[in-house]
Design a protein around this motif. Sequence first.
Motif, PDB file in Angstrom:
ATOM      1  N   THR A 271       0.729  -1.191   0.035  1.00 25.77           N
ATOM      2  CA  THR A 271      -0.040   0.189   0.107  1.00 25.77           C
ATOM      3  C   THR A 271       0.883   1.229  -0.040  1.00 25.77           C
ATOM      4  N   GLN A 272       0.819   2.182  -1.206  1.00 28.43           N
ATOM      5  CA  GLN A 272       1.767   3.235  -1.165  1.00 28.43           C
ATOM      6  C   GLN A 272       0.975   4.627  -0.513  1.00 28.43           C
ATOM      7  N   LYS A 273       1.840   5.369   0.010  1.00 30.39           N
ATOM      8  CA  LYS A 273       1.432   6.425   0.480  1.00 30.39           C
ATOM      9  C   LYS A 273       1.315   7.407  -0.543  1.00 30.39           C
ATOM     10  N   PRO A 274       0.174   8.375  -0.530  1.00 34.24           N
ATOM     11  CA  PRO A 274      -0.148   9.474  -1.821  1.00 34.24           C
ATOM     12  C   PRO A 274       1.245  10.343  -1.602  1.00 34.24           C
ATOM     13  N   PHE A 275       1.727  10.925  -2.479  1.00 28.28           N
ATOM     14  CA  PHE A 275       2.564  11.932  -2.307  1.00 28.28           C
ATOM     15  C   PHE A 275       2.192  13.145  -3.199  1.00 28.28           C
ATOM     16  N   THR A 276       2.570  14.255  -2.666  1.00 27.07           N
ATOM     17  CA  THR A 276       2.245  15.740  -3.075  1.00 27.07           C
ATOM     18  C   THR A 276       3.206  16.087  -4.274  1.00 27.07           C
ATOM     19  N   SER A 277       2.488  15.802  -5.474  1.00 27.03           N
ATOM     20  CA  SER A 277       3.614  16.181  -6.744  1.00 27.03           C
ATOM     21  C   SER A 277       3.709  17.551  -7.051  1.00 27.03           C
ATOM     22  N   VAL A 278       4.968  17.955  -7.308  1.00 26.54           N
ATOM     23  CA  VAL A 278       5.488  19.419  -7.443  1.00 26.54           C
ATOM     24  C   VAL A 278       5.536  19.253  -9.024  1.00 26.54           C
ATOM     25  N   ASP A 279       5.338  20.333  -9.618  1.00 31.67           N
ATOM     26  CA  ASP A 279       5.523  20.531 -11.075  1.00 31.67           C
ATOM     27  C   ASP A 279       6.872  20.834 -11.242  1.00 31.67           C
ATOM     28  N   TRP A 280       7.638  19.675 -11.494  1.00 31.83           N
ATOM     29  CA  TRP A 280       9.180  19.920 -11.524  1.00 31.83           C
ATOM     30  C   TRP A 280       9.691  20.806 -12.802  1.00 31.83           C
ATOM     31  N   SER A 281       8.693  20.944 -13.942  1.00 34.00           N
ATOM     32  CA  SER A 281       9.110  21.735 -14.972  1.00 34.00           C
ATOM     33  C   SER A 281       9.195  23.228 -14.699  1.00 34.00           C
ATOM     34  N   LYS A 282       8.623  23.557 -13.494  1.00 34.49           N
ATOM     35  CA  LYS A 282       8.667  25.099 -13.244  1.00 34.49           C
ATOM     36  C   LYS A 282       9.819  25.400 -12.313  1.00 34.49           C
ATOM     37  N   THR A 283      10.541  24.539 -11.926  1.00 31.02           N
ATOM     38  CA  THR A 283      11.887  24.909 -11.295  1.00 31.02           C
ATOM     39  C   THR A 283      13.057  24.121 -11.799  1.00 31.02           C
ATOM     40  N   THR A 284      12.900  23.350 -12.886  1.00 31.78           N
ATOM     41  CA  THR A 284      13.916  22.691 -13.758  1.00 31.78           C
ATOM     42  C   THR A 284      14.127  22.961 -15.066  1.00 31.78           C
ATOM     43  N   LYS A 285      15.217  23.281 -15.492  1.00 32.22           N
ATOM     44  CA  LYS A 285      15.257  23.641 -16.949  1.00 32.22           C
ATOM     45  C   LYS A 285      15.329  22.587 -17.769  1.00 32.22           C
TER      46      LYS A 285
END
Length: 330
Positions: A271-285
């Motif tokens: 059973t996997q814990k939900p994760f808060t996904s962050v939009d990586w493309s807004k901070t990574t070039k």
Amino acid sequence: MIGINEHFLSVEEKQLIKDIRYLTEKNNLDNISRTNCYLEYYTMNKEIHWSLLASLVSRNAGWNMCDLAGTWFPLSLNEQTRLNLFATYERANWMIFQDAYPQLLLYEYSTKKNVPMFHLLQYFSVSSFMEKEWLHFWRYKNKERLVYSLIINEQNVIENPIIKNKLFQKEVFHTLAYRFQDLLRFSSVFFPTLNGDIYGRSVSSFRSLDRRIELGKELYMILFQKNLHPFFLEFALKVVHTGSRADYEKYVYPKHRNNTPMLRMSYPIMTQKPFTSVDWSKTTKVKAKWKKHAPPFKEAILITDWYKNKQEQLHKLIKLETIFLYWKKR
């Protein structure tokens, strides 16, 4: 819950989001369900090459997981280390499916409606980078660009929560066992065939985001080589994925001896814990080289002999380690 600008959605869109979330959760149970789901999707949407690539890479993840419960690795790695490695494989592949499968389903729904529905990707925490890339594919049908984009996206999705996670670094990536395997290049990702040939790449520097993206591009080039692709697809369609290396080793070795068990006989559903996904493309070039066509191979892609030699080397080293530990205890 839907959440973002919910009041702007139509009844149909709300139901679609609900359906996709249900199907994603249903099919993201374990390595077997993910592998089969990716393959089934590809058979119905052959223009989405990434789905077949994901299925075959997922097979490799299953084999690696089952190695941990097989004949050899328990002799060398203690139970906690093996559990940590399994949890890392499972979490990373679960996260990728959780992010990618809604994208695939939205594309499929869009084709049925003949209307792009990619504005709904935000409700699944998919990066804005992928929303743009799906729109580009919808207009121009560039299959290679979409595969590269999905590879870039998936590897960035797991970069911080898995690869750079302090707990995973301490318990997995910085362990002597992991570094040893990485240094001697015992790991590989490959595509078997029914005639016993194995094609693929050895894996090293897995903690490098650049290297993981390049590896994905190289594997894609191998998988869709015109003279080889039918053999890989034939294997995927005809051989049921169990997680055991017996799935393909029975074709590689005339007198096969099974050293790894089936996945569902070795591990319970996690059973996997939900994760808060962050939009990586807004901070990574997004680097230009990530999108460039993979260069020609410097090394052979037929790695059957390499694989056999590496397996022999690994087993010999584990035997030596076992003997050393035995005499050390006496």
